[in-house]
Design a protein around this motif. Structure first.
Motif, PDB file in Angstrom:
ATOM      1  N   LEU A  19      37.576  33.363  40.025  1.00 38.61           N
ATOM      2  CA  LEU A  19      37.015  34.116  41.150  1.00 38.61           C
ATOM      3  C   LEU A  19      38.087  34.974  41.805  1.00 38.61           C
ATOM      4  O   LEU A  19      37.851  36.126  42.179  1.00 38.61           O
ATOM      5  N   LYS A  20      39.276  34.407  41.944  1.00 41.68           N
ATOM      6  CA  LYS A  20      40.380  35.156  42.550  1.00 41.68           C
ATOM      7  C   LYS A  20      40.810  36.320  41.666  1.00 41.68           C
ATOM      8  O   LYS A  20      41.313  37.340  42.149  1.00 41.68           O
ATOM      9  N   ALA A  21      40.616  36.164  40.348  1.00 43.36           N
ATOM     10  CA  ALA A  21      40.973  37.230  39.410  1.00 43.36           C
ATOM     11  C   ALA A  21      39.956  38.358  39.397  1.00 43.36           C
ATOM     12  O   ALA A  21      40.193  39.391  38.766  1.00 43.36           O
ATOM     13  N   GLY A  22      38.808  38.158  40.089  1.00 50.21           N
ATOM     14  CA  GLY A  22      37.841  39.243  40.198  1.00 50.21           C
ATOM     15  C   GLY A  22      36.516  39.014  39.514  1.00 50.21           C
ATOM     16  O   GLY A  22      35.611  39.849  39.611  1.00 50.21           O
ATOM     17  N   LEU A  23      36.335  37.884  38.820  1.00 47.18           N
ATOM     18  CA  LEU A  23      35.072  37.634  38.140  1.00 47.18           C
ATOM     19  C   LEU A  23      33.990  37.257  39.146  1.00 47.18           C
ATOM     20  O   LEU A  23      34.266  36.644  40.179  1.00 47.18           O
ATOM     21  N   ALA A  24      32.773  37.617  38.827  1.00 43.45           N
ATOM     22  CA  ALA A  24      31.636  37.200  39.637  1.00 43.45           C
ATOM     23  C   ALA A  24      31.404  35.708  39.418  1.00 43.45           C
ATOM     24  O   ALA A  24      31.840  35.134  38.411  1.00 43.45           O
ATOM     25  N   LEU A  25      30.719  35.074  40.362  1.00 42.86           N
ATOM     26  CA  LEU A  25      30.528  33.631  40.288  1.00 42.86           C
ATOM     27  C   LEU A  25      29.822  33.213  39.001  1.00 42.86           C
ATOM     28  O   LEU A  25      30.236  32.262  38.328  1.00 42.86           O
ATOM     29  N   GLY A  26      28.767  33.924  38.637  1.00 44.86           N
ATOM     30  CA  GLY A  26      28.028  33.579  37.418  1.00 44.86           C
ATOM     31  C   GLY A  26      28.884  33.705  36.175  1.00 44.86           C
ATOM     32  O   GLY A  26      28.856  32.836  35.296  1.00 44.86           O
ATOM     33  N   HIS A  41      42.588  31.891  29.666  1.00 43.36           N
ATOM     34  CA  HIS A  41      44.009  32.270  29.666  1.00 43.36           C
ATOM     35  C   HIS A  41      44.206  33.753  29.968  1.00 43.36           C
ATOM     36  O   HIS A  41      45.189  34.138  30.603  1.00 43.36           O
ATOM     37  N   GLN A  42      43.274  34.593  29.541  1.00 44.02           N
ATOM     38  CA  GLN A  42      43.422  36.033  29.742  1.00 44.02           C
ATOM     39  C   GLN A  42      43.371  36.426  31.217  1.00 44.02           C
ATOM     40  O   GLN A  42      43.829  37.497  31.605  1.00 44.02           O
ATOM     41  N   TYR A  43      42.830  35.521  32.049  1.00 45.52           N
ATOM     42  CA  TYR A  43      42.720  35.826  33.473  1.00 45.52           C
ATOM     43  C   TYR A  43      43.908  35.294  34.277  1.00 45.52           C
ATOM     44  O   TYR A  43      44.002  35.554  35.464  1.00 45.52           O
ATOM     45  N   HIS A  44      44.782  34.527  33.635  1.00 42.30           N
ATOM     46  CA  HIS A  44      45.943  33.987  34.344  1.00 42.30           C
ATOM     47  C   HIS A  44      46.878  35.124  34.751  1.00 42.30           C
ATOM     48  O   HIS A  44      47.224  35.989  33.953  1.00 42.30           O
ATOM     49  N   GLY A  45      47.287  35.111  35.979  1.00 39.93           N
ATOM     50  CA  GLY A  45      48.164  36.158  36.474  1.00 39.93           C
ATOM     51  C   GLY A  45      47.415  37.306  37.124  1.00 39.93           C
ATOM     52  O   GLY A  45      47.965  38.019  37.963  1.00 39.93           O
ATOM     53  N   ALA A  46      46.142  37.477  36.759  1.00 42.80           N
ATOM     54  CA  ALA A  46      45.354  38.555  37.353  1.00 42.80           C
ATOM     55  C   ALA A  46      45.085  38.298  38.823  1.00 42.80           C
ATOM     56  O   ALA A  46      44.871  39.219  39.602  1.00 42.80           O
ATOM     57  N   GLU A  47      45.109  37.009  39.216  1.00 50.12           N
ATOM     58  CA  GLU A  47      44.842  36.654  40.609  1.00 50.12           C
ATOM     59  C   GLU A  47      45.904  37.209  41.543  1.00 50.12           C
ATOM     60  O   GLU A  47      45.686  37.329  42.753  1.00 50.12           O
ATOM     61  N   GLU A  48      47.075  37.540  40.983  1.00 46.41           N
ATOM     62  CA  GLU A  48      48.148  38.060  41.826  1.00 46.41           C
ATOM     63  C   GLU A  48      47.803  39.443  42.379  1.00 46.41           C
ATOM     64  O   GLU A  48      48.380  39.882  43.373  1.00 46.41           O
ATOM     65  N   THR A  49      46.881  40.154  41.721  1.00 48.56           N
ATOM     66  CA  THR A  49      46.500  41.488  42.155  1.00 48.56           C
ATOM     67  C   THR A  49      45.155  41.477  42.882  1.00 48.56           C
ATOM     68  O   THR A  49      44.562  42.531  43.081  1.00 48.56           O
ATOM     69  N   SER A  50      44.653  40.313  43.236  1.00 46.23           N
ATOM     70  CA  SER A  50      43.362  40.214  43.899  1.00 46.23           C
ATOM     71  C   SER A  50      43.420  40.869  45.269  1.00 46.23           C
ATOM     72  O   SER A  50      44.450  40.878  45.934  1.00 46.23           O
ATOM     73  N   THR A  51      42.296  41.446  45.670  1.00 41.97           N
ATOM     74  CA  THR A  51      42.215  42.131  46.953  1.00 41.97           C
ATOM     75  C   THR A  51      41.021  41.619  47.735  1.00 41.97           C
ATOM     76  O   THR A  51      40.185  40.878  47.213  1.00 41.97           O
ATOM     77  N   GLY A  52      40.935  42.051  49.003  1.00 41.41           N
ATOM     78  CA  GLY A  52      39.806  41.673  49.827  1.00 41.41           C
ATOM     79  C   GLY A  52      39.787  40.187  50.120  1.00 41.41           C
ATOM     80  O   GLY A  52      40.820  39.516  50.198  1.00 41.41           O
ATOM     81  N   ARG A  75      38.956  37.825  48.276  1.00 40.36           N
ATOM     82  CA  ARG A  75      39.400  36.980  47.159  1.00 40.36           C
ATOM     83  C   ARG A  75      40.869  36.569  47.304  1.00 40.36           C
ATOM     84  O   ARG A  75      41.305  35.600  46.692  1.00 40.36           O
ATOM     85  N   ARG A  76      41.618  37.303  48.113  1.00 41.81           N
ATOM     86  CA  ARG A  76      43.020  36.941  48.329  1.00 41.81           C
ATOM     87  C   ARG A  76      43.159  35.578  48.997  1.00 41.81           C
ATOM     88  O   ARG A  76      44.198  34.932  48.890  1.00 41.81           O
ATOM     89  N   PHE A  77      42.123  35.177  49.718  1.00 38.40           N
ATOM     90  CA  PHE A  77      42.196  33.932  50.479  1.00 38.40           C
ATOM     91  C   PHE A  77      41.708  32.726  49.676  1.00 38.40           C
ATOM     92  O   PHE A  77      41.693  31.609  50.190  1.00 38.40           O
ATOM     93  N   ILE A  78      41.274  32.951  48.442  1.00 43.13           N
ATOM     94  CA  ILE A  78      40.892  31.817  47.588  1.00 43.13           C
ATOM     95  C   ILE A  78      42.166  31.058  47.234  1.00 43.13           C
ATOM     96  O   ILE A  78      43.126  31.639  46.729  1.00 43.13           O
ATOM     97  N   PRO A  79      42.212  29.758  47.502  1.00 40.10           N
ATOM     98  CA  PRO A  79      43.454  29.009  47.261  1.00 40.10           C
ATOM     99  C   PRO A  79      43.799  28.917  45.785  1.00 40.10           C
ATOM    100  O   PRO A  79      42.919  28.869  44.918  1.00 40.10           O
ATOM    101  N   SER A  80      45.084  28.915  45.514  1.00 35.27           N
ATOM    102  CA  SER A  80      45.587  28.733  44.150  1.00 35.27           C
ATOM    103  C   SER A  80      46.330  27.408  44.081  1.00 35.27           C
ATOM    104  O   SER A  80      47.209  27.148  44.897  1.00 35.27           O
ATOM    105  N   PHE A  81      45.951  26.585  43.117  1.00 32.78           N
ATOM    106  CA  PHE A  81      46.577  25.275  42.970  1.00 32.78           C
ATOM    107  C   PHE A  81      47.224  25.206  41.595  1.00 32.78           C
ATOM    108  O   PHE A  81      46.533  25.303  40.581  1.00 32.78           O
ATOM    109  N   SER A  82      48.531  25.036  41.572  1.00 31.76           N
ATOM    110  CA  SER A  82      49.199  24.870  40.284  1.00 31.76           C
ATOM    111  C   SER A  82      48.892  23.486  39.732  1.00 31.76           C
ATOM    112  O   SER A  82      48.637  22.539  40.496  1.00 31.76           O
TER     113      SER A  82
END
Length: 225
Positions: A83-90, A164-175, A177-184
């Motif tokens: 979700l943080k990477a920009g995908l819709a919920l579905g 795996h292709q979405y890993h790292g994309a969350e770093e460029t999230s905007t709006g 979605r930036r507030f979605i927590p990231s847990f390593s």
């Protein structure tokens, strides 16, 4: 007699190193994927068992609740980064369902079988050391059972390879979605280990408290003159 050229030998050596690198990468990804799923399963099971015990549910109902929550938390932890990477919920849920279902299912089957085999583990309360020791053994067994499953899926381009292709994309999230927590994965595992060790310590302390004589009993042991 034709001798292999140095260039050919070097090229073959490079291919071998590349193959070893790919294999090592798959192994690391399989470990990470397994730990990630295991963390979600552990959270769900502990929450489910806590609720079931608090409500006085039967063992079967408590186990069913724990398994259901294990899937919920397992899917949720994998959905948040997408979700943080920009995908819709579905779209995120469809990827996660395809990536994690077999891994979580394997863990839950093995985990509950081990808990059923350990004497008293299923009936032990949350303040019983047997429960926490049994849970640690069961989750360890679940990890080793699910690891080869995740490894095979990754080699086939399935399982966590889908996320795996979405890993790292969350770093460029905007709006928002930036507030979605990231847990390593490491942080999640550390929290679960600390929580389980804490539960074990509390249960052992409770056992020792019950085994030690209370003030009234200790007073009765003092000789009266």
């Amino acid at each position: 007699m034709n001798k292999p050229s140095p260039h050919g030998a070097t090229h073959g050596h490079d291919e071998s190193n590349h193959g070893n690198h790919d294999m090592g990468s798959v192994n690391r990804m399989a470990v990470s994927a397994t730990l990630h799923c295991l963390t979600g399963c552990a959270i769900g099971e502990i929450v489910g068992l806590t609720i079931g015990t608090a409500l006085g549910l039967s063992n079967l109902a408590t186990i069913a609740l724990a398994v259901a929550l294990a899937f919920v938390f397992g899917y949720s932890l994998s959905t948040l980064p997408l979700l943080k990477a920009g995908l819709a919920l579905g779209a995120a849920l469809s990827v996660v369902l395809a990536a994690d279902t077999l891994s979580i299912l394997t863990m839950e089957v093995v985990d509950n079988l081990v808990m059923a085999v350990i004497p008293g583990a299923m009936n032990a309360g949350l303040v019983n050391p047997i429960f926490w020791v049994g849970m640690m053994i069961a989750l360890t067994a679940a990890f080793f059972a699910a690891y080869p499953v995740n490894r095979v899926l990754l080699q086939r381009g399935k399982g966590h390879a889908l996320t795996h292709q979405y890993h790292g994309a969350e770093e460029t999230s905007t709006g928002a979605r930036r507030f979605i927590p990231s847990f390593s994965t490491g942080a999640l595992v550390a929290v679960i280990v600390a929580f389980m060790l804490g539960g074990l310590v509390v249960s052992v302390a409770d056992e020792l408290t019950q085994a030690s004589p209370g003030p009234s009993h200790a007073k009765a042991l003092v000789p009266q003159f």
